[in-house]
Write a protein that holds these residues in place. Structure first.
Motif, mmCIF file in Angstrom:
data_model
loop_
_atom_site.group_PDB
_atom_site.id
_atom_site.type_symbol
_atom_site.label_atom_id
_atom_site.label_comp_id
_atom_site.label_asym_id
_atom_site.label_seq_id
_atom_site.Cartn_x
_atom_site.Cartn_y
_atom_site.Cartn_z
ATOM 1 N N ALA A 295 0.831 -1.208 0.000
ATOM 2 C CA ALA A 295 0.000 0.000 0.000
ATOM 3 C C ALA A 295 0.868 1.260 0.000
ATOM 4 C CB ALA A 295 -0.929 -0.008 1.213
ATOM 5 N N MET A 296 1.935 1.249 0.800
ATOM 6 C CA MET A 296 2.795 2.429 0.857
ATOM 7 C C MET A 296 3.497 2.671 -0.468
ATOM 8 S SD MET A 296 6.048 3.325 3.270
ATOM 9 C CE MET A 296 7.121 2.297 2.241
ATOM 10 N N TYR A 297 4.102 1.615 -1.028
ATOM 11 C CA TYR A 297 4.799 1.794 -2.300
ATOM 12 C C TYR A 297 3.825 2.129 -3.425
ATOM 13 C CZ TYR A 297 9.167 0.303 -0.203
ATOM 14 O OH TYR A 297 10.291 0.240 0.576
ATOM 15 N N GLY A 298 2.595 1.680 -3.292
ATOM 16 C CA GLY A 298 1.586 2.063 -4.266
ATOM 17 C C GLY A 298 1.301 3.548 -4.219
ATOM 18 N N HIS A 299 1.250 4.124 -3.031
ATOM 19 C CA HIS A 299 0.993 5.548 -2.881
ATOM 20 C C HIS A 299 2.111 6.394 -3.485
ATOM 21 C CE1 HIS A 299 -2.413 4.735 -0.200
ATOM 22 N NE2 HIS A 299 -2.677 6.017 -0.258
ATOM 23 N N ILE A 300 3.339 5.906 -3.416
ATOM 24 C CA ILE A 300 4.454 6.704 -3.928
ATOM 25 C C ILE A 300 4.857 6.283 -5.338
ATOM 26 C CG2 ILE A 300 5.306 7.270 -1.635
ATOM 27 C CD1 ILE A 300 7.361 5.102 -1.856
ATOM 28 N N GLY A 301 4.127 5.309 -5.905
ATOM 29 C CA GLY A 301 4.314 4.961 -7.300
ATOM 30 C C GLY A 301 5.569 4.175 -7.620
ATOM 31 N N ILE A 302 6.003 3.311 -6.683
ATOM 32 C CA ILE A 302 7.169 2.471 -6.947
ATOM 33 C C ILE A 302 6.702 1.027 -7.075
ATOM 34 C CG2 ILE A 302 9.400 1.660 -6.109
ATOM 35 C CD1 ILE A 302 9.711 4.232 -4.572
ATOM 36 N N ALA B 216 3.305 9.756 0.295
ATOM 37 C CA ALA B 216 3.298 8.683 1.297
ATOM 38 C C ALA B 216 2.416 9.019 2.484
ATOM 39 C CB ALA B 216 4.718 8.384 1.775
ATOM 40 N N ASN B 217 2.223 10.310 2.741
ATOM 41 C CA ASN B 217 1.422 10.709 3.891
ATOM 42 C C ASN B 217 -0.077 10.569 3.660
ATOM 43 O OD1 ASN B 217 3.683 11.232 5.399
ATOM 44 N ND2 ASN B 217 3.693 13.434 4.990
ATOM 45 N N ALA B 218 -0.459 10.234 2.437
ATOM 46 C CA ALA B 218 -1.878 9.971 2.159
ATOM 47 C C ALA B 218 -2.287 8.570 2.604
ATOM 48 C CB ALA B 218 -2.167 10.145 0.672
ATOM 49 N N LEU B 219 -1.294 7.750 2.949
ATOM 50 C CA LEU B 219 -1.590 6.373 3.356
ATOM 51 C C LEU B 219 -2.278 6.336 4.711
ATOM 52 C CD1 LEU B 219 -1.243 3.279 3.021
ATOM 53 C CD2 LEU B 219 0.978 3.530 4.131
ATOM 54 N N ARG B 220 -3.349 5.568 4.779
ATOM 55 C CA ARG B 220 -4.019 5.285 6.051
ATOM 56 C C ARG B 220 -4.047 3.767 6.195
ATOM 57 N NH1 ARG B 220 -3.200 9.835 5.875
ATOM 58 N NH2 ARG B 220 -4.455 11.616 6.529
ATOM 59 N N SER B 221 -3.270 3.251 7.108
ATOM 60 C CA SER B 221 -3.193 1.799 7.255
ATOM 61 C C SER B 221 -4.510 1.233 7.755
ATOM 62 C CB SER B 221 -2.065 1.424 8.217
ATOM 63 O OG SER B 221 -2.263 2.015 9.483
ATOM 64 N N GLU B 222 -4.844 0.055 7.249
ATOM 65 C CA GLU B 222 -6.070 -0.606 7.678
ATOM 66 C C GLU B 222 -5.834 -1.337 8.997
ATOM 67 O OE1 GLU B 222 -7.425 -3.172 4.623
ATOM 68 O OE2 GLU B 222 -7.821 -1.541 3.190
ATOM 69 N N ARG B 223 -6.900 -1.615 9.709
ATOM 70 C CA ARG B 223 -6.838 -2.412 10.920
ATOM 71 C C ARG B 223 -7.706 -3.655 10.735
ATOM 72 N NH1 ARG B 223 -2.952 0.064 11.497
ATOM 73 N NH2 ARG B 223 -2.252 1.286 13.306
#
Length: 222
Positions: A97-104, A203-210
């Motif tokens: 999810a994180m790497y998806g947000h930053i496009g890597i 990267a700061n747009a990421l909201r981790s799921e629980r």
């Protein structure tokens, strides 16, 4: 801000503004966080806070070591060597999810390594914190460290500041303890980046799921 709002708002921020942080405020919050629970009132945490030219010099030294291919010095395993599901799946999902947000993409290993290296510049944060603990302390006292750090992070949120707890520093404990002059009887637990969030950082747009509540909670008798 209520405690509930601070809990909901807190997250690991991976991009900070080049904006100074009031040192007096940080001192106040680092001290206040010591009201965190501690078994037997041992208060096993030891906190080093670094900023200004001292921090900039440290980051330059670490960057030079990384460029030179400095080997890891890990003193403990951040994750179990055999990580089973659902934990393995959760770790994989947050990474993707994180790497998806930053496009890597996953196949771009070099870009992922370069991104991970930003950890060691504290993602541009103007304040760095390190938490160390006496080597004779056990898992119960390490849980106390977590309660201290969470308390501090919630206080930072209350005052409009962001943070990123960084266990990645545990792979370079000798580097950090040499810099801090940490006595031999204490070991590094983790670091933390502190500052004002850069809201333009993808990267700061990421909201981790629980995980769903029913997956990990059981109630008996009520």
């Amino acid at each position: 801000m209520t405690v509930s709002e601070a809990v909901a708002a807190r997250r690991s921020v991976r991009g900070f503004l080049d904006r100074p942080v009031d040192g007096a405020l940080i001192r106040k919050l680092v001290e206040l966080a010591a009201r965190a629970p501690s078994g037997g009132n041992l208060q096993p945490w030891h906190i080093d806070v670094v900023g200004g030219d001292v921090l900039e010099g440290f980051k330059r030294d670490v960057a030079a070591k990384l460029m030179a291919g400095h080997k890891e010095e890990a003193a403990y395993d951040i994750y179990p060597l055999e990580l089973d599901d659902p934990y393995r799946a959760r770790r994989f999902a947050i990474g993707e999810a994180m790497y998806g947000h930053i496009g890597i993409p996953r196949e771009d290993k070099a870009a992922r390594r370069m991104w991970f290296a930003r950890n060691f510049a504290f993602f541009g944060a103007p304040v760095a914190l390190f938490c160390t603990v006496d080597r004779n302390m056990g898992p119960p006292q390490w849980s106390d460290l977590g309660m201290y750090l969470q308390t501090l992070m919630l206080l930072l949120v209350e005052h409009g500041l962001a943070s990123c707890p960084q266990e990645c520093w545990a792979i370079y404990p000798q580097t950090v303890t040499a810099f801090l002059g940490t006595p031999a009887h204490r070991m590094l637990f983790c670091g933390m980046a502190i500052g004002y969030e850069d809201t333009t950082e993808p990267a700061n747009a990421l909201r981790s799921e629980r995980a769903p509540f029913a997956e990990w909670a059981e109630f008996r008798g009520f």
